[in-house]
Design an enzyme around this catalytic site. Structure first.
Site, mmCIF file in Angstrom:
data_model
loop_
_atom_site.group_PDB
_atom_site.id
_atom_site.type_symbol
_atom_site.label_atom_id
_atom_site.label_comp_id
_atom_site.label_asym_id
_atom_site.label_seq_id
_atom_site.Cartn_x
_atom_site.Cartn_y
_atom_site.Cartn_z
ATOM 1 N N TYR A 151 0.834 -1.211 0.000
ATOM 2 C CA TYR A 151 0.000 0.000 0.000
ATOM 3 C C TYR A 151 0.867 1.258 0.000
ATOM 4 O O TYR A 151 2.088 1.197 0.027
ATOM 5 C CB TYR A 151 -0.944 -0.010 1.194
ATOM 6 C CG TYR A 151 -2.192 0.830 0.982
ATOM 7 C CD1 TYR A 151 -2.809 0.879 -0.257
ATOM 8 C CD2 TYR A 151 -2.762 1.557 2.025
ATOM 9 C CE1 TYR A 151 -3.952 1.633 -0.465
ATOM 10 C CE2 TYR A 151 -3.916 2.302 1.838
ATOM 11 C CZ TYR A 151 -4.506 2.341 0.582
ATOM 12 O OH TYR A 151 -5.640 3.093 0.380
ATOM 13 N N TYR A 152 0.185 2.400 -0.010
ATOM 14 C CA TYR A 152 0.872 3.693 -0.037
ATOM 15 C C TYR A 152 1.486 4.075 1.312
ATOM 16 O O TYR A 152 2.442 4.827 1.375
ATOM 17 C CB TYR A 152 -0.117 4.805 -0.396
ATOM 18 C CG TYR A 152 -0.698 4.744 -1.776
ATOM 19 C CD1 TYR A 152 0.094 4.925 -2.901
ATOM 20 C CD2 TYR A 152 -2.061 4.540 -1.966
ATOM 21 C CE1 TYR A 152 -0.447 4.892 -4.167
ATOM 22 C CE2 TYR A 152 -2.612 4.512 -3.234
ATOM 23 C CZ TYR A 152 -1.808 4.688 -4.338
ATOM 24 O OH TYR A 152 -2.344 4.655 -5.593
ATOM 25 N N THR A 201 3.991 -2.079 -7.239
ATOM 26 C CA THR A 201 3.647 -0.958 -6.368
ATOM 27 C C THR A 201 2.213 -0.512 -6.610
ATOM 28 O O THR A 201 1.620 -0.788 -7.656
ATOM 29 C CB THR A 201 4.560 0.249 -6.614
ATOM 30 O OG1 THR A 201 4.169 0.915 -7.835
ATOM 31 C CG2 THR A 201 6.018 -0.146 -6.702
ATOM 32 N N ASP A 202 1.675 0.214 -5.652
ATOM 33 C CA ASP A 202 0.403 0.888 -5.883
ATOM 34 C C ASP A 202 0.644 2.051 -6.834
ATOM 35 O O ASP A 202 1.787 2.404 -7.148
ATOM 36 C CB ASP A 202 -0.208 1.353 -4.560
ATOM 37 C CG ASP A 202 -1.728 1.269 -4.571
ATOM 38 O OD1 ASP A 202 -2.321 1.492 -5.650
ATOM 39 O OD2 ASP A 202 -2.324 0.996 -3.518
ATOM 40 N N TRP A 203 -0.421 2.677 -7.270
ATOM 41 C CA TRP A 203 -0.364 3.608 -8.394
ATOM 42 C C TRP A 203 0.248 4.976 -8.036
ATOM 43 O O TRP A 203 -0.040 5.548 -6.993
ATOM 44 C CB TRP A 203 -1.772 3.804 -8.943
ATOM 45 C CG TRP A 203 -2.147 2.925 -10.112
ATOM 46 C CD1 TRP A 203 -2.804 3.323 -11.246
ATOM 47 C CD2 TRP A 203 -1.918 1.515 -10.298
ATOM 48 N NE1 TRP A 203 -2.979 2.248 -12.107
ATOM 49 C CE2 TRP A 203 -2.454 1.132 -11.553
ATOM 50 C CE3 TRP A 203 -1.305 0.545 -9.526
ATOM 51 C CZ2 TRP A 203 -2.395 -0.172 -12.050
ATOM 52 C CZ3 TRP A 203 -1.247 -0.765 -10.006
ATOM 53 C CH2 TRP A 203 -1.784 -1.103 -11.251
#
Length: 660
Positions: A336-337, A373-375
């Site tokens: 997650y971020y 990875t997340d965006w």
């Protein structure tokens, strides 16, 4: 005065003319550039027949290469392919981002007339399809459109043909966020009416039925396959231990053991017992658990960057991965971020954190699949800065290196392979390290059978996606997931009961078993459908789609509800995308139900006893805002004196279990 108006009119006309002229020039340039990009492509892959078996000559060299030979082991094919790939092709493979399609199923390379804001965004705020596919040499994409199944299938075939015509003929992996619910959030879930409609993950967890969840995964797999989607950017194995968190609706609730059971069944439904040509690969998220957000604020936004563990409960959030995702052999993982505050040797977000990605995920758990990875954690976009929490001071080049050094393989929401090329050319990264990640990415493509045949039958797509048998099971799951919280001998209703309904989409549905009236005072019962309260926000892109903040109804909202339901015996149905504070509403209602994606059609059958609510709460419902504020973000079911506890749910026996 007339002269002023005349001059103003002339100025306005000139400005309008210049804008139109600029638009035509820009459109012409984009068209010309796209035409030039497509001119770089080679021919379709010729077909080779050897010993009576047909193969695709993907690199068009007139002979059967190891990577083209479907009879050989996957590892041999992967090694042969990567050895033939240029650095540019390898770098392009390490990126996956959004891509657009026209209503006809063609790639978007220039603006076109459309009433859909998504079309404008994809045409103007993203690199063109040809730029990413041909120049940047990318071969993994996330689609956002929700067209009919045959259009999605046609798009798959169109982009696969482009992939086939590249130098090595590497096929395209099409990915998607969840599409089987009613929620539409471009950052998390995509409502797609062409597919069967099911309850949210919270609703699936409310059923406590792992066989049902695996069957859902199997049906969703078939619908994805029919439309060309081969990578599911789900499930979420995160825990909703923080009731304010805006992404609770994507989880299986707050209990780790329940989430693990659901996660395992979900992945097995999509992938099967092993990844193969029959599978849709799952990218389970978000390692090592994205739920304990500080004060419930989501990490998509700067104010939500911190994940906190006041209950010292970090390990609890690993259980859905340990007992769910990993035993089911999830193909891929997404961190997650957020920053896991004070849990590792540096306070940086998960994807930048070597302790999380390499020490834990790779070494401790032995995960060998793709880590994406997340965006948008590297570069800012037209709609916001990069979500580079903890490394905001690093340049995009430095962030890219840190992600790869941490152990990740692929960058979500990004299209900057030139950064990897620069890192290798400058000696900051070795090409051998890049090969490790590219092999993982290509391995999944081979296992999914994309190198052998990535095309699908457009005519059959509409016959599979959304077929009635699938929709029927989705409706039954909606009923099974509904939680009956209170019932003062009001339900089930007798046939012919007069109903006054508010908050429904199709009130006429309730006239099939009861009688709809237009005035509350004429009714035998009042039906009120409501949603979970939240703070309305729109300071950041996507913020309006994430329901965050308060869980209590404002005085105005509560008065409107209570004034209505106090007039007659009342049934309140609340759609829970997070926990809600229902204390006063529960007291005033005669019956209270919680739903997680419930059509009016199915609700009608529940109310009249043709179906029975069977769900159990996947999280507790707090009794007060004070209790919410005093609970720990990382600890499950710990608010003081909850109104309804985790696992609570009443039921009644249906008269007839039928959807007819």
């Amino acid at each position: 005065m007339k002269k002023i108006f005349k001059i103003s009119g002339i100025v306005l006309a000139v400005v309008l003319f210049l804008l139109i002229l600029t638009g035509f020039i820009g459109y012409g340039r984009m068209s010309s550039k796209a035409k030039g990009n497509y001119a770089k492509l080679g021919e379709k892959a010729p077909e080779l027949t050897i010993d009576g078996v047909k193969f695709r000559d993907l690199n068009k060299n007139g002979k059967l290469d190891v990577y083209e030979d479907s009879r050989l082991p996957v590892e041999e094919r992967v090694n042969d392919l990567v050895a033939q790939m240029s650095l540019e092709e390898k770098a392009g493979s390490m990126f996956i981002t959004m891509i657009g399609m026209t209503p006809e199923g063609n790639p978007i390379d220039k603006p076109f007339f459309s009433s859909n804001p998504l079309d404008f965004m994809m045409a103007t705020m993203m690199p063109s399809s040809s730029e990413m596919l041909i120049n940047k040499k990318m071969n993994s994409f996330n689609i956002l459109h929700a067209h009919e199944a045959n259009i999605l299938a046609r798009y798959n075939n169109n982009v696969q043909l482009i992939g086939e015509r590249t130098r090595l003929g590497i096929p395209i992996t099409i990915a998607s966020d969840p599409r089987h619910g009613s929620e539409h959030n471009p950052g998390a879930a995509l409502s797609t009416p062409t597919f069967s409609q099911w309850p949210t993950s919270l609703g699936l967890a409310a059923t406590r039925d792992t066989l049902l969840v695996r069957e859902f995964g199997n049906i969703a797999r078939q619908e994805y396959l029919a439309t060309g989607i081969r990578l599911a950017l789900h499930p979420m194995a995160d825990l909703a231990t923080e009731p304010r968190w805006g992404r609770s609706n994507g989880t299986f609730g707050e209990d780790a053991e329940l989430s693990a059971m659901m996660t395992k069944a979900y992945v097995l439904g999509f992938q099967g017992d092993s990844l193969g040509a029959h599978s849709v690969a799952c990218m389970t998220k978000h390692f090592s658990g994205g739920g304990p957000q500080e004060k419930g604020e989501d990490a998509h936004f700067p104010y939500g960057k911190n994940q906190v563990y006041p209950g010292d409960n970090f390990d609890y959030h690993l259980i859905p991965f340990e007992k769910g995702a990993f035993p089911a052999k999830t193909a891929q993982i997404m961190p997650y971020y957020g920053i896991p505050v004070d849990q590792t040797d540096e306070n940086v977000a998960f994807a930048f954190n070597k302790t999380i990605i390499t020490t834990m995920l790779r070494e401790q758990y032995g995960f060998e699949g793709v880590i994406c990875t997340d965006w948008n954690i590297i570069n800012g976009t037209a709609v916001g800065d990069a979500r580079a929490w903890g490394v905001e001071d690093l340049s995009p080049l430095e962030r890219t290196k840190k992600v790869i050094d941490a152990g990740c393989d692929q960058f979500g929401g990004e299209s900057s392979p030139e950064l990897i090329i620069e890192l290798v050319d400058s000696g900051q990264l070795t090409e051998a390290r890049i090969d490790e990640s590219v092999k993982r990415i290509m391995r999944d493509k081979f296992k999914l059978g994309l190198f052998d045949d990535p095309y699908i039958n457009e005519d059959e797509a509409n016959q599979v996606a959304g077929k009635e048998a699938f929709r029927e099971l989705g409706r039954l799951a909606q009923a099974q997931s509904t939680v009956l919280l209170k019932n003062d001998n009001l339900l089930p209703l007798k046939k012919g009961t007069k109903i006054y309904a508010e908050g429904v989409i199709d009130s006429e549905v309730f006239g099939t078993l009861g009688e709809i009236v237009s005035n509350p005072m004429e009714a035998d019962v009042i039906l009120k459908r409501i949603g979970t309260p939240y703070d309305e926000r729109d300071a950041y892109f996507l913020e309006s789609y994430f329901h965050q903040g308060r869980l209590y109804y404002s005085d105005e909202e509560k008065k409107e509800i209570l004034d209505l339901i106090s007039q007659k015996p009342s049934i309140v149905v609340v759609n829970l995308d997070r926990a809600a504070i229902l204390t006063d509403i529960s007291e005033a209602s005669g019956a209270l139900l919680a739903d997680f994606g419930l059509s009016d059609e199915v609700l009608n059958q529940l109310l009249f006893g043709e179906l029975s609510p069977e769900g159990k709460l996947p999280f507790e419902l707090p009794s007060s805002w004070e209790a919410v504020e005093n609970q720990h973000e990382d600890v499950p079911y710990d608010s003081k004196n909850p109104l309804y506890e985790f696992g609570y749910g009443l039921t009644y026996q249906p008269e007839v279990v039928s959807m007819n």
